[in-house]
Enzyme design. Structure first.
Site: not given
Ligand code: LLP
Length: 421
Positions: A346-347
Site C-alpha cells: 500500500c504505497e
C-alpha cells in the site's frame, strides 16, 4: 552473461524449466543459477592471474548459506560487515584466514568474535575504531592484522546512495591523514599493520574512477613504506557494475578491471584482495512473480504482480532498473504494450517499472525480474506482513529450495505478547 535462457519458448534456469519450479515452490521466489555464480567468481579469479591474490566475495550481496558454500568450495574468501555475516561465513565452512572484516561501526563484541574465531584482517575505518580494536586484541592476548581504509576523494560516478569514495561520505579516513594514522597504528601493540584498503562505491560502470583511486593507493604505498611501514597487502574493494539494462549497457569486464589493477599496482609486490559482490551474484539470480490482476487505469494499464517492494526494494530505493521478461516467451511479431508493473503493497513507491513494454499479459502468467541475485533477498523485509519469499538454487538438472518460505504462523510466532497484556 547468465544461464537464464528460453528453451522452446519457456524460460529455463540452466536445464530446469522455471514454471516447473514455480509449480512446486509457489510464487514469488528468488531463483539462482550455480553455473553463473561459479562463472563470475572465476572471471575475477582469472583476471588477477599472475598476482598473489584472493577474491573475497562481498557477501552482503547475497548471503544465503548455499551461495556461500558454493563459493567457499571454489576457494573464495569473504568480505563481511557484521558479526552476523562473520557467523554465516564460518557456518558455510569459510576458514577465518579467508575472512576480511569491513565496515565503519564494528563493535567490540564483533571484534572479539572475529579475533577468537580467526580473521584474515580487519579493514579499520577510523582512529577510535583502531583504539578499540587494539584494546580488544590486547585483552585477548592476540594481535589483530589490519589495513586502514582510506577515502581517496574520488567520484565513483554512481548513484549517490552507493558512492563511498568522496570526502563527504562516512567511509574510510581521509587519505591526507593516512600518514598520521599509520604512525599511530604502528605504536599499538595489539595491531599489526599489513596494508591499505579502499572501496569507492558500487555499480561502477567506468574504470576511470578506479584508476584515479588506485593511483592514489600506489603513491600512498610508496610513501608509507618510505616512512617505515610494512605494506604487503592491498584490498581494493568491490563495485564493478553489471548490465541491468541489457539493451544499452556494457560495463567494463572483470578482465579489463584486472588489467587496470596490474597496470596501476602490479609493480608493488603486494598481495591483492578484491571484494566483488554484485557482479558475482547479480545476474546469477531472477525474481519470479505471477500476475495477479491486469488493471485498467485512467491512462495506463497496471500489471499487479505478487512480488512487492518488500521482496525487492531496489527500484523503490534507488530508482533501479530491472529488465522484466515473460516466463513464456512472446510469440514472434506480437505487438508490445506498455505496463506499469506494481506490487500489492500500500504505497505508490511499490512500483517496479513504469511504461515498460511487454507482450500482452494475463492474470496467472509468470514474469521474471532479471539481475535480482544481488541486493535482492538480502534486503527483503516482511512489510505488510508478507512472509519472506523462498530462494531456490539450480545446478544443471537439479534444483533445491535453499531458504523455505515461512508459514504465517512462523512469522507471527516471532513476536511475543507479554503476559501482562
Ligand atoms: N566492499 C565494501 C566495503 C562494500 O561496502 C561493498 C558494497 C562491496 C565491497 C561490494 O560492492 P559490489 O561489488 O557489490 O558493488 N544495496 C545497494 C548496493 C550497496 C553496496 C554496499 N557496499 C544496491 O542494491 O545497489
Amino acid at each position: 552473461m547468465d544461464h537464464f535462457l528460453y528453451q522452446n519458448g519457456i524460460l529455463h534456469a540452466e536445464d530446469v524449466a522455471v514454471p516447473e519450479i514455480a509449480a512446486q515452490v509457489g510464487t514469488p521466489f528468488y531463483l539462482y543459477c550455480a553455473a553463473t555464480l561459479r562463472r563470475h567468481y572465476r572471471l575475477f579469479d582469472d583476471a588477477l592471474e599472475g598476482m598473489d591474490h584472493l577474491v573475497c566475495y562481498a557477501m552482503k550481496a547475497n548471503s544465503n548459506q548455499a551461495v556461500l558454500k558454493l563459493l567457499a568450495n571454489m576457494g573464495a574468501g569473504m568480505d563481511v560487515v557484521s558479526g552476523g555475516e562473520y557467523a554465516r561465513a564460518k557456518a558455510a565452512g569459510v576458514p577465518g584466514e579467508r575472512i576480511v572484516f569491513s565496515g565503519i561501526g564494528k563493535t567490540r563484541d564483533e571484534m572479539r568474535m572475529a579475533l577468537i574465531g580467526g580473521i584474515r584482517q580487519f579493514n579499520v575505518e577510523s582512529e577510535p575504531e583502531m583504539v578499540a580494536l587494539n584494546e580488544v586484541a590486547l585483552s585477548l592476548g592476540l594481535v589483530a592484522p589490519i589495513t586502514v581504509r582510506v577515502n581517496p576523494d574520488v567520484d565513483a560516478k554512481t548513484h549517490a546512495k552507493i558512492a563511498t569514495g568522496k570526502s563527504e561520505n562516512k567511509f574510510g579516513i581521509p587519505i591526507s591523514r593516512a600518514s598520521q594514522v599509520y604512525a599511530q597504528a604502528a605504536k599499538m601493540k595489539g595491531l599489526q599493520v599489513i596494508g591499505i584498503d579502499v572501496h569507492i562505491g558500487s555499480q561502477l560502470t567506468e574504470l576511470a574512477p578506479y584508476k584515479a583511486a588506485y593511483k592514489k593507493v600506489a603513491e600512498l604505498t610508496k610513501q608509507l613504506r618510505a616512512e617505515g611501514h610494512t605494506i604487503t597487502r592491498l584490498d581494493l574493494g568491490g563495485g564493478l557494475g553489471i548490465p541491468y539494462e541489457r539493451s544499452n549497457e556494457a560495463p567494463p569486464l572483470p578482465v579489463e578491471y584486472g588489467q587496470l589493477i596490474k597496470e596501476t599496482l602490479g609493480d608493488l609486490g603486494c598481495e591483492i584482495e578484491i571484494e566483488p559482490g554484485r557482479l558475482i551474484a547479480g545476474n546469477a539470480g531472477i525474481l519470479v512473480t505471477q500476475v495477479i490482476y491486469v488493471k485498467q487505469g485512467e491512462d495506463r494499464q497496471f500489471l499487479i504482480v505478487d512480488a512487492a517492494m518488500n521482496d525487492l526494494i531496489r527500484p523503490a530505493m534507488y530508482e533501479a532498473h530491472h529488465d522484466i521478461i515473460p516466463v513464456v516467451e512472446a510469440a514472434a511479431g506480437v505487438a508490445q504494450t506498455p505496463y506499469d508493473i506494481v506490487g500489492p503493497v500500500c504505497e505508490s513507491g511499490d512500483t517496479f517499472a513504469k511504461h515498460r513494454d511487454l507482450a500482452p499479459m494475463n492474470a496467472g502468467e509468470l514474469v521474471a525480474f532479471r539481475s535480482a541475485g544481488a541486493y535482492g533477498a538480502v534486503m527483503a523485509s516482511e512489510y505488510n506482513s508478507r512472509p519472506m519469499i523462498p530462494e531456490v538454487l539450480v545446478d544443471g538438472h537439479q534444483f533445491a529450495v535453499i531458504r523455505a518460505r515461512p508459514s504465517l504462523e512462523d512469522m507471527i510466532n516471532r513476536d511475543t505478547i507479554p503476559e501482562w497484556l
